[in-house]
Design an enzyme around this catalytic site. Structure first.
Site, short mmCIF file in Angstrom:
data_model
loop_
_atom_site.label_atom_id
_atom_site.label_comp_id
_atom_site.label_asym_id
_atom_site.label_seq_id
_atom_site.Cartn_x
_atom_site.Cartn_y
_atom_site.Cartn_z
N GLY A 82 0.95 -1.19 -0.33
CA GLY A 82 -0.32 0.03 0.28
C GLY A 82 0.97 1.29 0.03
O GLY A 82 2.23 1.15 -0.17
N GLY A 113 6.75 7.63 6.53
CA GLY A 113 6.06 7.31 5.36
C GLY A 113 6.29 9.45 4.34
O GLY A 113 5.72 9.78 4.10
N ARG A 133 3.83 13.32 -7.62
CA ARG A 133 3.64 12.55 -9.03
C ARG A 133 2.24 12.92 -9.62
O ARG A 133 1.20 12.56 -9.07
CB ARG A 133 4.03 11.32 -7.97
CG ARG A 133 3.57 10.31 -9.55
CD ARG A 133 4.88 8.79 -9.18
NE ARG A 133 4.08 8.24 -7.63
CZ ARG A 133 4.47 6.95 -7.58
NH1 ARG A 133 5.58 6.38 -8.20
NH2 ARG A 133 4.14 6.54 -6.74
N ASP A 169 4.28 -4.56 -8.18
CA ASP A 169 4.50 -3.36 -7.03
C ASP A 169 4.26 -2.42 -7.89
O ASP A 169 3.91 -0.97 -7.69
CB ASP A 169 3.52 -3.79 -5.33
CG ASP A 169 5.58 -3.34 -4.99
OD1 ASP A 169 5.92 -4.27 -5.34
OD2 ASP A 169 6.03 -2.23 -4.41
P1 AMP Z 1 9.39 1.23 -3.42
O1 AMP Z 1 10.48 0.54 -2.86
O2 AMP Z 1 9.48 2.49 -2.81
O3 AMP Z 1 8.43 0.73 -4.15
O4 AMP Z 1 8.06 0.96 -2.16
C1 AMP Z 1 8.12 -0.48 -1.58
C2 AMP Z 1 7.22 0.00 -0.04
O5 AMP Z 1 7.23 0.89 0.34
C3 AMP Z 1 5.75 0.92 -0.79
O6 AMP Z 1 4.13 0.02 0.40
C4 AMP Z 1 6.05 1.52 -0.27
O7 AMP Z 1 4.75 2.52 0.35
C5 AMP Z 1 7.20 1.83 1.33
N1 AMP Z 1 7.86 2.99 1.78
C6 AMP Z 1 8.64 2.67 0.76
N2 AMP Z 1 9.41 3.92 1.77
C7 AMP Z 1 8.38 4.28 2.83
C8 AMP Z 1 8.62 5.19 3.96
N3 AMP Z 1 9.89 5.96 4.19
N4 AMP Z 1 7.52 5.29 4.72
C9 AMP Z 1 6.43 4.69 4.85
N5 AMP Z 1 6.48 3.52 3.33
C10 AMP Z 1 7.34 3.71 2.60
MG MG Z 2 6.55 1.05 -5.51
#
Ligand code: AMP
Ligand code: MG
Length: 492
Positions: free
Chosen positions: A88, A124, A174, A250
């Protein structure tokens, strides 16, 4: 001055289990770093309004504009092959959707705007470096003609984020034709919620594939359509030397846009095994592996859709397999057609594939810069002189054998002026790509010195990737050995 967003939200009208309603977390001192004015206008937004203090507050998540229905979308995903049933939006919040000047519905999302129910242990937030990186690379991809999410704005929050140390925090706005991923389907399929899979599929069809509406077998057509777009997209990545770096399900958009610019990178010297991401230990997402992974991800989508394809599971599986069989052919045909254009071939002949492969083999052996070799080859098609291409090879013997083969093949083409051929090749072989060492330099100046002039200059150059721009010739150059970036890191 009030900032107007002509929101027309559709995802927030789906059932409650598709998302969590959550507002961005206000930040201390928003400052607008960059507004993409042409994109704002395309979206029906007023750049002048967005450039006010209130605009910066909105783009930083400090104020929620009228008409927004902020939500964090639910999704699951296979990360490096391992299924995670709940991911998510952990650091992104969808403000809403607008219908742009071309009648296309677009998501407006803040990335780095604070925790959501999906944040797990994350804060976040986003650091300035990855925000600038995503801005630069996504806009460069768009300028090169590759389907991608876009960047409307970057703001600094005036608050630190803590990664290895304290870094300036930032938020990226974005824009996407949607943020629906293969992992969004997986979220519901993993819960056995076939009704939600169907609702999501209907939403995706209405939004991205309206030509399918009313077709006899809409869900088969949906699977075919997503496969076709992904096949084409990944072919385009390979044609410009792009390595996504984290092709998890994802991060695979069902609209066929490039999404999630974390550890992505363009390769300098050609190497099919190239990996940049620090977390891709086994080369799962290496350059030449991307089509295979694309098909793997689409297979996960097909699994989610099985209950919609046929009541009988065996029949559904056979139909899904038949659809997935189309991927290889579509990828290969898009890739081969693109390679012919890169080589200046307007017609198709037997042996073209081998001719292209032979060039890649000598490029690998000679550690030739991918982008520059093709750009110089384009110029050579005009001048008839291949010496500058030859100079790209550490070991030119292979190129010396290849060049006459290429010339002979060009001689079989319809008659065209060298200048016309050069122009056609220059229109597909970029002079400028977002090279890693340039991105790193831009980020260093911004983070260390609060200096955004290098960032501005880089995005200006990359807005016209196929034009020579002699004043910026240095940006076309590969990195010096000491400038080479060998690893990239996720934007978390
Ligand atoms: P990503 O590697 O950007 O595709 O992220 C994978 C998952 O980790 C997704 O669900 C993101 O929303 C979550 N995520 C990545 N970085 C953060 C962060 N700094 N805080 C909270 N969730 C994160
Ligand atoms: Mg992602």
């Amino acid at each position: 001055m009030t900032v107007h967003f002509p929101f027309q939200n559709s995802y927030a009208a789906l059932p409650d289990n598709f998302f969590a309603r959550v507002a961005p977390t206000p930040v201390a001192a928003p400052r607008l770093i960059k507004l993409n004015r042409p994109l704002a206008e395309e979206l029906g937004l007023d750049p002048k309004e967005l450039e006010t203090a209130e605009g910066a507050d909105i783009l930083a998540g400090k104020t929620v504009p009228a008409g927004a229905e902020p939500i964090a979308m639910a999704y699951a995903g296979h990360q490096f092959g391992h299924f995670v049933p709940q991911l998510g939006d952990g650091r992104a919040i969808l403000l809403g959707e607008v219908v742009d000047r071309n009648g296309i519905r677009r998501d407006i999302q803040l990335k780095g705007s604070g925790p959501t129910p999906f944040s797990r242990r994350g804060d976040g937030r986003a650091a300035l470096g990855p925000v600038l990186r995503e801005y630069i690379v996504s806009e460069a991809m768009h300028a090169m003609g590759i389907p991608t999410t876009r960047s409307l704005a970057a703001v600094v929050t005036g608050e630190p984020v803590y990664r290895e140390g304290a870094l300036p925090g930032a938020v990226l706005t974005r824009i996407a034709s949607s943020h629906i991923r293969v992992g969004t389907f997986q979220y519901f399929a993993a819960r056995g919620n076939v009704e939600a899979v169907r609702q999501l599929a209907d939403h995706v069809i209405a939004r991205h594939y309206p030509e399918i509406i009313g077709s006899e077998r809409p869900y088969h057509a949906l699977l075919d359509a997503v496969i076709a777009r992904q096949a084409r997209l990944i072919a385009q990545w390979l044609l410009i030397g792009f390595i996504h770096g984290v092709m998890n399900t994802d991060n695979t958009s069902v609209a066929g846009e490039t999404i999630d610019y974390g550890p992505c990178a363009f390769m300098d010297a050609y190497d099919p095994k190239q990996v940049f991401s620090s977390i891709d230990e086994f080369g799962r997402y290496a350059f030449a592996n991307q089509p295979r992974i694309g098909l793997w991800n689409l297979t996960r989508l097909a699994e989610c859709l099985l209950p919609l394809l046929d009541e009988d599971k065996e029949t559904a599986i056979k139909q899904a397999e038949a659809a997935l069989d189309g991927f290889a052919e579509q990828f290969t045909s898009a890739h081969q057609a693109g390679l012919r254009r890169k080589l200046g071939l307007a017609t198709e002949r037997e042996g073209d594939r081998e001719l292209a492969q032979a060039l890649f083999d000598v490029m690998t052996a000679g550690q030739a810069d991918f982008t520059r070799t093709f750009r110089r080859l384009s110029d050579a098609a005009g001048s008839g002189d291949t010496s500058e291409v030859r100079a790209m090879f550490a070991e030119p013997a292979g190129f010396d054998e290849w060049a006459p083969r290429w010339r002979l093949r060009l001689a079989e083409e319809r008659e065209t002026s060298p200048a016309a051929r050069q122009a056609a090749m220059c229109a597909v072989n970029p002079a400028f790509i977002p090279r890693n060492h340039r991105i790193e330099a831009v980020i260093a100046a911004a983070v260390r010195d609060d200096d955004f002039a290098p960032f501005e200059e880089l995005i200006t150059v990359l807005a016209k990737p196929y034009e020579d721009q002699p004043a910026f010739a240095a940006y076309a150059e590969p990195p010096q050995p000491e400038e080479r970036v060998l690893q990239t890191f996720c934007g978390t």
